[in-house]
Design an enzyme around this catalytic site. Structure first.
Site, mmCIF file in Angstrom:
data_model
loop_
_atom_site.group_PDB
_atom_site.id
_atom_site.type_symbol
_atom_site.label_atom_id
_atom_site.label_comp_id
_atom_site.label_asym_id
_atom_site.label_seq_id
_atom_site.Cartn_x
_atom_site.Cartn_y
_atom_site.Cartn_z
ATOM 1 C CD GLU A 23 36.253 52.164 72.483
ATOM 2 O OE1 GLU A 23 35.054 51.912 72.343
ATOM 3 O OE2 GLU A 23 36.824 52.219 73.588
HETATM 4 N N1 CAA Z 1 27.269 42.910 65.982
HETATM 5 C C1 CAA Z 1 27.209 41.580 65.721
HETATM 6 N N2 CAA Z 1 27.859 41.002 64.687
HETATM 7 C C2 CAA Z 1 28.535 41.789 63.854
HETATM 8 C C3 CAA Z 1 28.629 43.195 64.037
HETATM 9 C C4 CAA Z 1 27.948 43.745 65.163
HETATM 10 N N3 CAA Z 1 27.974 45.062 65.431
HETATM 11 N N4 CAA Z 1 29.383 43.706 63.063
HETATM 12 C C5 CAA Z 1 29.766 42.675 62.266
HETATM 13 N N5 CAA Z 1 29.249 41.522 62.760
HETATM 14 C C6 CAA Z 1 29.358 40.164 62.206
HETATM 15 C C7 CAA Z 1 28.776 40.112 60.789
HETATM 16 O O1 CAA Z 1 27.391 39.897 60.832
HETATM 17 C C8 CAA Z 1 29.526 38.945 60.183
HETATM 18 O O2 CAA Z 1 28.957 37.737 60.658
HETATM 19 P P1 CAA Z 1 28.580 36.505 59.649
HETATM 20 O O3 CAA Z 1 29.865 36.161 58.935
HETATM 21 O O4 CAA Z 1 28.114 35.422 60.550
HETATM 22 O O5 CAA Z 1 27.557 37.003 58.703
HETATM 23 C C9 CAA Z 1 30.921 39.051 60.825
HETATM 24 O O6 CAA Z 1 30.744 39.812 62.041
HETATM 25 C C10 CAA Z 1 31.920 39.758 59.943
HETATM 26 O O7 CAA Z 1 31.387 41.049 59.694
HETATM 27 P P2 CAA Z 1 31.781 41.932 58.434
HETATM 28 O O8 CAA Z 1 31.724 41.075 57.202
HETATM 29 O O9 CAA Z 1 30.938 43.149 58.472
HETATM 30 O O10 CAA Z 1 33.304 42.280 58.752
HETATM 31 P P3 CAA Z 1 34.294 43.225 57.991
HETATM 32 O O11 CAA Z 1 35.597 42.529 57.858
HETATM 33 O O12 CAA Z 1 33.673 43.776 56.748
HETATM 34 O O13 CAA Z 1 34.553 44.421 59.070
HETATM 35 C C11 CAA Z 1 34.164 46.496 60.218
HETATM 36 C C12 CAA Z 1 33.559 45.289 59.464
HETATM 37 C C13 CAA Z 1 32.943 47.274 60.685
HETATM 38 C C14 CAA Z 1 35.037 47.366 59.344
HETATM 39 C C15 CAA Z 1 34.983 45.982 61.447
HETATM 40 O O14 CAA Z 1 36.156 45.319 61.050
HETATM 41 C C16 CAA Z 1 35.346 47.106 62.403
HETATM 42 O O15 CAA Z 1 34.525 47.547 63.200
HETATM 43 N N6 CAA Z 1 36.639 47.575 62.366
HETATM 44 C C17 CAA Z 1 37.128 48.581 63.318
HETATM 45 C C18 CAA Z 1 37.696 47.925 64.526
HETATM 46 C C19 CAA Z 1 37.779 48.870 65.701
HETATM 47 O O16 CAA Z 1 36.806 49.536 66.049
HETATM 48 N N7 CAA Z 1 38.922 48.873 66.363
HETATM 49 C C20 CAA Z 1 39.071 49.646 67.541
HETATM 50 C C21 CAA Z 1 40.107 49.025 68.407
HETATM 51 S S1 CAA Z 1 39.651 48.874 70.085
HETATM 52 C C22 CAA Z 1 40.074 50.360 70.777
HETATM 53 O O17 CAA Z 1 40.325 51.344 70.135
HETATM 54 C C23 CAA Z 1 39.982 50.328 72.242
HETATM 55 C C24 CAA Z 1 40.815 51.315 72.959
HETATM 56 O O18 CAA Z 1 41.815 50.944 73.534
HETATM 57 C C25 CAA Z 1 40.321 52.696 73.128
#
Ligand code: CAA
Length: 385
Positions: free
Chosen positions: A368
């Site tokens: 996550e």
């Molecule tokens: N809420 C709403 N919108 C959001 C947001 C949030 N928390 N975070 C990002 N966004 C939106 C941004 O505003 C942007 O929108 P616009 O283009 O309209 O402006 C869009 O999403 C893209 O955002 P970023 O440019 O910030 O994206 P990024 O490529 O730089 O990635 C990151 C950001 C935080 C690294 C993201 O990729 C991330 O969280 N990665 C980790 C993924 C993860 O947590 N994986 C876990 C797998 S699920 C799991 O583990 C479940 C299980 O089985 C236990």
């Protein structure tokens, strides 16, 4: 500001504590060793209403607050993190996502049995399919594709590290629908596991949370009805991010529970184990460890509860959830390692549980959103101020 729990929250915590002691503790070492999915325990959680804790009763949930969810997650994770991750994914990622962004028809068909954790007397839970072999932290780089074919999407690709992979009946799948649009070309879909073309890969042989069933899932020309898309076209990445923001409170609480479970065992052991003529708790070397463990755990607990309180009060909890997760998961890794140390040689064998808790702690720094991803989220927020 006050720090007292309501009577209802205290009851939930007690119910979770009793459940963990009576239903999860027996057999937890064997389930870990043999990688046995805690099906019976999850069915009992469903009976308690813990698989859809925050879902409205109108959709089969318990209508509780996020604070209660944190309390329950801590108690269950103290004993059995394999059971609690299953609960966390179903509550935070699957039910929350559907309740907040699903259509009425999707809620009636899928959310109601998912929140109850059963359908026709059988286990009925969900999984969240975002990660791929080449898209973990960089979640925008989705290779799984969903091609619009008119009244259905044709889904192809592979998802990795999927919690509840084989036990889930419903998958929330994130896929690329237009690879020229980056994060705006991504959608989320509800896919039934028994759809033709869905293949569940082998169970991963993991370091920790070995009872939870983690699999890769392949989609080969799977037809997903149009009405199973969640939200407007292109909403999938935001759906994933918003859902994960709440999921991180669940995993932070899991880490908190793993840490407090190890601490409680270290404390009890230090009171009965003697060395150099006195109980080891009376040696300052051990006392200082226990003091630091208790302090870091309390800080983690307050951070989890604050994030939960913000969510319950309609505030933005993205930052507090990420802070809680990075702090609690690093605390869990540190506390469990120290708990093994307090136990000495006994800590290194399975009967004393702390080695398992130490192995379980590690994943909370990875899934996550890794600790590094949490720091990206926190860093971006801090820089905005
Ligand atoms: N809420 C709403 N919108 C959001 C947001 C949030 N928390 N975070 C990002 N966004 C939106 C941004 O505003 C942007 O929108 P616009 O283009 O309209 O402006 C869009 O999403 C893209 O955002 P970023 O440019 O910030 O994206 P990024 O490529 O730089 O990635 C990151 C950001 C935080 C690294 C993201 O990729 C991330 O969280 N990665 C980790 C993924 C993860 O947590 N994986 C876990 C797998 S699920 C799991 O583990 C479940 C299980 O089985 C236990």
């Amino acid at each position: 500001m006050h720090f007292t729990l309501t009577e209802e929250q205290q009851m939930i915590r007690q119910a979770a504590r009793d459940f963990a002691q009576q239903q999860c503790l027996p057999g937890v070492i064997e389930r870990d060793e043999k990688q046995i999915f805690p099906r019976e325990q999850v069915m009992q959680l469903a009976e308690l209403g813990f698989m859809g804790m925050m879902v409205s009763p109108a959709y089969g949930g318990s209508g509780l607050d996020t604070v209660s969810y944190v309390l329950a997650m801590e108690e269950i994770s103290k004993i059995d993190a394999s059971t609690s991750v299953c609960m966390s994914v179903n509550n935070s990622l699957v039910c929350w996502g559907l309740e907040n962004y699903g259509t009425e028809a999707q809620k009636q068909k899928y959310l109601t049995p998912l929140a109850q954790g059963r359908k026709n007397g059988e286990l009925y839970i969900g999984a969240f399919l975002l990660s791929e072999p080449e898209a973990g932290s960089d979640a925008t780089s989705q290779h799984t594709s969903a091609v619009d074919k008119g009244d259905y999407y044709l889904l192809n690709g592979i998802k990795n590290w999927i919690t509840n992979g084989s036990s889930a009946s419903v998958y929330l799948v994130i896929a690329q629908t237009d690879n020229t649009l980056g994060s705006h070309g991504i959608n989320a879909f509800i896919v039934e596991k028994n759809s033709p073309g869905v293949q569940v890969g082998a169970k991963e042989n993991k370091m920790g949370i070995r009872g939870s069933d983690t699999h890769s899932i392949s989609f080969i020309d799977v037809k997903v009805p149009k009405e199973n898309r969640i939200g407007d076209d292109g909403f999938g990445f935001k759906f994933a991010m918003k859902t994960l923001a709440g999921g991180r409170i669940g995993i932070a609480s899991q880490a908190l529970g793993i840490a407090s479970g190890a601490y409680e065992r270290a404390l009890a052991y230090s009171k009965q184990r003697k060395a150099f003529g006195k109980e080891i708790m009376n040696h300052q070397a051990i006392q200082f460890k226990l003091a630091d463990m208790a302090t870091r755990i309390e800080a983690s607990r307050l951070m989890c509860l604050k994030a939960a309180w913000e969510k319950d009060n309609g505030l933005d909890y993205t930052l507090s959830g990420s802070m809680a997760k990075v702090y609690a998961s690093e605390t869990a890794m540190w506390v469990t390692t120290e708990a093994v140390q307090v136990h000495g040689g006994y800590g290194y064998v399975k009967e004393y549980h702390v080695e398992r808790l130490m192995r379980d702690a590690k994943i909370t720094q990875i899934y996550e959103g890794t600790s590094e991803v949490q720091r990206i989220v926190i860093g971006r927020s801090v820089l905005k101020d």
